[in-house]
Design an enzyme around this catalytic site. Structure first.
Site, PDB file in Angstrom:
ATOM      1  N   CYS A  95       0.794  -1.227   0.000  1.00  0.00           N
ATOM      2  CA  CYS A  95       0.000   0.000   0.000  1.00  0.00           C
ATOM      3  C   CYS A  95       0.834   1.288   0.000  1.00  0.00           C
ATOM      4  CB  CYS A  95      -0.982  -0.045   1.161  1.00  0.00           C
ATOM      5  SG  CYS A  95      -2.389   1.042   0.921  1.00  0.00           S
ATOM      6  N   ARG A 132     -12.515   6.589  -0.604  1.00  0.00           N
ATOM      7  CA  ARG A 132     -11.411   5.648  -0.380  1.00  0.00           C
ATOM      8  C   ARG A 132     -11.804   4.281  -0.917  1.00  0.00           C
ATOM      9  NH1 ARG A 132      -7.450   7.179   2.849  1.00  0.00           N
ATOM     10  NH2 ARG A 132      -6.804   5.090   3.414  1.00  0.00           N
ATOM     11  N   HIS A 196      -3.732  -5.562   2.198  1.00  0.00           N
ATOM     12  CA  HIS A 196      -3.405  -5.842   3.602  1.00  0.00           C
ATOM     13  C   HIS A 196      -4.046  -7.195   3.947  1.00  0.00           C
ATOM     14  CE1 HIS A 196      -2.128  -1.666   4.259  1.00  0.00           C
ATOM     15  NE2 HIS A 196      -3.221  -1.278   3.627  1.00  0.00           N
TER      16      HIS A 196
HETATM   17  N1  GLN Z   1      -1.954   6.858   2.778  1.00  0.00           N
HETATM   18  C1  GLN Z   1      -2.118   6.064   1.569  1.00  0.00           C
HETATM   19  C2  GLN Z   1      -3.535   6.162   1.003  1.00  0.00           C
HETATM   20  O1  GLN Z   1      -4.441   6.574   1.701  1.00  0.00           O
HETATM   21  C3  GLN Z   1      -1.768   4.619   1.852  1.00  0.00           C
HETATM   22  C4  GLN Z   1      -2.744   3.934   2.816  1.00  0.00           C
HETATM   23  C5  GLN Z   1      -2.266   2.565   3.276  1.00  0.00           C
HETATM   24  O2  GLN Z   1      -1.064   2.295   3.335  1.00  0.00           O
HETATM   25  N2  GLN Z   1      -3.232   1.700   3.674  1.00  0.00           N
HETATM   26  O3  GLN Z   1      -3.750   5.799  -0.144  1.00  0.00           O
END
Ligand code: GLN
Length: 248
Positions: A95, A132, A196
């Site tokens: 990520c 998101r 993840h």
């Molecule tokens: N901060 C980054 C985003 O929001 C990565 C998030 C993460 O590592 N889960 O895309």
């Protein structure tokens, strides 16, 4: 007893959603095969590590804030990291770490976090915190010549563009960007993914691919390594339940 060395980048800052579990799975699957996995850690202002001396470099997910804070420090190692990638060290990037190996990451505040430019992709978050990619995700990837379902969950605002060699095809979930058909980035010695889970706990075949790659590289790829099969009955039962829940 064979040894593999792993460098864990920014464990105090890039470890969202239990990504450290990937190291625990690698350690477990190595030790079951009489392989010792030695883990070193690196964080901001530590002495510069010799990246190319490691078999594996791992970095987990991170919030925009942490990515911003560590960016200057990470850039100090740009050339050394590129050299390690080119010399074949295996990079497992989850990520936020995935994002920072590209050209840049434009955060939700609209701030540009420079990337290492190891790869040509780039990432931009929408300036709306509610937008998101969140949820369970299943992709199909070619792991060591075998098409395999890859199971995980994603939570990222960043949308990644210009990926020329994706890791998997999205079956369920978003992937590199909203409703994308592709997820992650893949080279023989790089798995960069939004998954993840931790990723390797739900996908033992990927862990074994990494271990096998590292052992074959130690033998200068002069011999095919067959890893001892482990009893993955529990892992497979869990995967079957998750796939039935998410896909079928
Ligand atoms: N901060 C980054 C985003 O929001 C990565 C998030 C993460 O590592 N889960 O895309």
């Amino acid at each position: 007893m064979q040894e593999l060395r792993l460098l864990y980048l920014y464990p105090d800052m890039m470890e969202l959603y239990g990504d450290y579990g990937n190291i625990q799975v690698l350690k477990y699957r190595c030790e079951k095969r009489d392989i010792t996995l030695l883990v070193d850690k690196y964080s901001i202002n530590d002495p510069a590590p010799d990246f190319k001396s490691y078999d594996i470099v791992f970095a987990g997910g991170g919030a925009d804030n942490e990515q911003t804070i560590l960016s200057d420090d990470l850039m100090k190692h740009k050339e050394a990291i590129k050299e390690a990638v080119n010399q074949g060290t295996f990079f497992l990037l989850i990520c936020g770490a995935y994002q920072l190996f590209g050209k840049y990451y434009k955060g939700v505040e609209g701030n540009i976090i420079p990337g290492l430019e190891v790869f040509d992709y780039y990432t931009e978050a929408q300036q709306d915190r509610t937008k998101r990619c969140i949820g369970n995700i299943v992709t199909k990837a070619n792991i060591d010549g075998e098409e395999t379902e890859v199971i995980g969950f994603e939570n990222h605002g960043g949308q990644t563009f210009n990926v020329d060699t994706p890791f998997g095809k999205v079956v369920v979930g978003n992937g590199n960007k909203f409703e994308d058909k592709e997820e992650g980035f893949f080279l023989k010695n790089v798995i960069a993914t939004y998954l993840h889970g931790p990723l390797l706990s739900k996908n033992p075949k990927i862990a074994d691919y990494i271990i096998k790659y590292c052992l074959e590289r130690k033998a200068n790829f002069n011999e095919k390594i067959e890893l001892k099969q482990l009893d993955d009955n529990l892992e497979e039962k869990c995967r079957e339940q998750l796939l039935n829940k998410f896909v079928k």
